[in-house]
Design a protein around this motif. Structure first.
Motif, PDB file in Angstrom:
ATOM      1  N   UNK A 188       0.816  -1.224   0.000  1.00  0.00           N
ATOM      2  CA  UNK A 188       0.000   0.000   0.000  1.00  0.00           C
ATOM      3  C   UNK A 188       0.844   1.267   0.000  1.00  0.00           C
ATOM      4  N   UNK A 189       0.558   2.133  -0.984  1.00  0.00           N
ATOM      5  CA  UNK A 189       1.155   3.469  -0.990  1.00  0.00           C
ATOM      6  C   UNK A 189       0.329   4.390  -0.110  1.00  0.00           C
ATOM      7  N   UNK A 190       1.029   5.165   0.738  1.00  0.00           N
ATOM      8  CA  UNK A 190       0.362   6.200   1.519  1.00  0.00           C
ATOM      9  C   UNK A 190       0.383   7.521   0.771  1.00  0.00           C
ATOM     10  N   UNK A 191       1.565   8.058   0.514  1.00  0.00           N
ATOM     11  CA  UNK A 191       1.678   9.356  -0.146  1.00  0.00           C
ATOM     12  C   UNK A 191       2.821   9.345  -1.146  1.00  0.00           C
TER      13      UNK A 191
ATOM     14  N   UNK B 170      -1.402   9.903  10.565  1.00  0.00           N
ATOM     15  CA  UNK B 170      -1.277   8.625   9.843  1.00  0.00           C
ATOM     16  C   UNK B 170      -2.403   8.437   8.823  1.00  0.00           C
ATOM     17  N   UNK B 171      -2.200   7.535   7.897  1.00  0.00           N
ATOM     18  CA  UNK B 171      -3.147   7.336   6.802  1.00  0.00           C
ATOM     19  C   UNK B 171      -4.516   6.896   7.281  1.00  0.00           C
TER      20      UNK B 171
ATOM     21  N   UNK C  87       3.275   1.249  17.600  1.00  0.00           N
ATOM     22  CA  UNK C  87       4.630   1.613  17.237  1.00  0.00           C
ATOM     23  C   UNK C  87       4.751   1.753  15.725  1.00  0.00           C
ATOM     24  N   UNK C  88       5.671   1.029  15.063  1.00  0.00           N
ATOM     25  CA  UNK C  88       5.885   1.233  13.629  1.00  0.00           C
ATOM     26  C   UNK C  88       4.698   0.783  12.802  1.00  0.00           C
ATOM     27  N   UNK C  89       4.017  -0.282  13.220  1.00  0.00           N
ATOM     28  CA  UNK C  89       2.918  -0.851  12.425  1.00  0.00           C
ATOM     29  C   UNK C  89       1.871   0.215  12.101  1.00  0.00           C
ATOM     30  N   UNK C  90       1.509   0.300  10.837  1.00  0.00           N
ATOM     31  CA  UNK C  90       0.574   1.275  10.246  1.00  0.00           C
ATOM     32  C   UNK C  90       1.125   2.701  10.225  1.00  0.00           C
ATOM     33  N   UNK C  91       2.441   2.844  10.461  1.00  0.00           N
ATOM     34  CA  UNK C  91       3.097   4.102  10.168  1.00  0.00           C
ATOM     35  C   UNK C  91       3.481   4.154   8.700  1.00  0.00           C
TER      36      UNK C  91
END
Length: 466
Positions: free
Chosen positions: A272-275, A377-378, A402-406
């Motif tokens: 998945x691309x966020x930005x 965050x997204x 933490x990092x997950x879903x960052x």
């Protein structure tokens, strides 16, 4: 003849040179990963999204935000914040990129979900499951950029840590030795399987109850949709670099990567691309909706069609599209934000995903810091409305994400960026692996299905850990 550009930037002379003979970045990284803070953004699934792979070498500036502590190259900063410094540095070090490559100067790193939660001023009562800094950005003197579609490799040196000519020559020599097999990388293939032990932070019935509680919040009108996550701690003797190479082979992804920060390593295979931003053109591509791949072509097609025609998944994605449009409209030019794809099915090794695509044009005078502040965050991994969804997430989940879903990715000195959503990702620290798996919850969610979906999403990583 090799293509070559040279550019004078202040007191440095940048060289960008195409390698005479093509070598995949994944093969080169087997050698360069031994260097301190060398990182790899990996497009192992070559499609319209996954065109470039990027290796960052020769760091010259490392920004770390760890709680209230902000350091530059390990030195604590008292007079400025991470955000203030980053904005000031980007504004005062603008560096035009006229090569056509995605990056010639800039930083690679990550922003954790908890960094975004804090920036959104959502407090947390949860404990860390694994403790790593909230944000790390490392600026690199040298990059190796692979155009995965054209099968070309470009070597970049900016002349900051040492002479650009010397660095390019050294890199070419190493590449030639790798090609001639004089440098041994990790041998491919590990037929033997490792035993692993998996410790989820939810029992099955606890997770289903948390989903039911989230549905109750939706019925009561607090939120329209939210993302619910469980996290797994895995004991495995497998080295993180081996996990990465096996994962990219079995489960190719457009937004993967391997980042080694010494005390911890990040193995990522995100779809998945966020930005993405280039020349002020902004793109976000949220995922909502998942089905497992079938065992036969007929079953595969059935699962694809089930996802394509699912009213529940379409409704879920539409709510996130609206949220992302609203976020982008905060920093994009009026009228520029448009949905260019609505319900597209993308296929991966173990799952199908339903995705949408939204584009906009950043307002004049805004930069990547403004874009991140407005959108991170997204929305696909928080819910809508974002602030209330994040409060409920913290109430119902059993630990900090933490990092997950960052987001992991890069930002450049010419104002571009490309960041993923951190899913299908494991953090390795102190001999254990930590990964999250979750999904969007709506009023129509089925408790059993939502639990099973988290297991399906973790499947590729768990297999790579064996």
């Amino acid at each position: 003849m090799a293509e070559e550009w040279q550019k004078q930037t202040g007191s440095t002379k940048r060289i960008v040179k195409k390698l005479e003979e093509y070598l995949p970045a994944s093969e080169l990284f087997r050698y360069f990963q031994k260097e301190a803070d060398c990182v790899f953004l990996d497009s192992s699934l070559v499609n319209q999204l996954g065109r470039y792979s990027i290796i960052g070498r020769k760091p010259y500036q490392k920004l770390i935000r760890d709680g209230e502590r902000f350091t530059i190259n390990g030195v604590p900063q008292k007079e400025t914040t991470f955000e203030e410094y980053l904005r000031s540095y980007l504004n005062s070090h603008v560096d035009k990129n006229d090569t056509g490559l995605p990056v010639v100067s800039g930083a690679i790193g990550y922003f954790s979900y908890d960094y975004g939660r804090e920036r959104q001023q959502v407090t947390s009562a949860n404990q860390d499951i694994v403790s790593i800094p909230e944000a790390v950005l490392t600026f690199y003197d040298s990059f190796l950029v692979e155009d995965c579609q054209k099968k070309e490799i470009y070597l970049i040196a900016n002349g900051i840590t040492e002479s650009a000519e010397k660095l390019i020559k050294e890199t070419e020599e190493i590449c030639n030795r790798i090609r001639n097999k004089k440098i041994a990388g990790r041998e491919a293939g590990h037929p033997e399987k490792n035993e692993i032990a998996v410790f989820p932070n939810f029992e099955k019935e606890e997770y289903k109850q948390a989903v039911a509680d989230m549905i109750e919040y939706i019925i009561e009108g607090d939120i329209y949709i939210a993302n619910m996550t469980q996290q797994l701690t895995i004991e495995s003797q497998k080295a993180p670099l081996d996990v990465f190479y096996d994962l990219r082979e079995a489960n190719p992804s457009p937004f993967g990567g391997y980042l080694d920060y010494g005390e911890y390593q990040i193995v990522c295979a995100s779809p998945e691309r966020f930005l993405k931003m280039k020349d002020h053109k902004v793109n976000t591509r949220p995922i909502k909706g998942t089905r497992k791949r079938g065992e036969t072509p007929e079953e595969d097609q059935k699962m694809r069609e089930e996802l394509q025609n699912s009213g529940k998944d379409q409704s879920e994605l539409l709510m996130i599209v609206d949220l992302e449009r609203n976020d982008l409209n905060r920093v994009c030019k009026p009228g520029s934000v448009k949905v260019t794809e609505l319900f597209t099915v993308e296929e991966y090794a173990t799952v199908f995903h339903l995705v949408s695509d939204i584009e906009g044009e950043l307002q004049d005078g805004k930069n990547v810091c403004d874009l991140l502040e407005a959108t991170f965050p997204g929305g696909s991994i928080t819910g809508a409305p974002k602030y209330r969804a994040m409060e409920i997430i913290d109430e119902l989940e059993h630990g900090k994400r933490n990092l997950y879903t960052g987001s992991i990715g890069y930002l450049t000195l010419d104002g571009a960026c490309d960041f993923n959503i951190v899913i299908r990702t494991a953090v390795h620290k102190d001999g254990k692996y930590y990964l999250g798996a979750g999904g969007g919850i709506t009023a129509e969610s089925d408790l059993e299905f939502e639990y099973e979906e988290t297991l399906q999403k973790a499947k590729a990583l768990l297999e790579a850990l064996r």
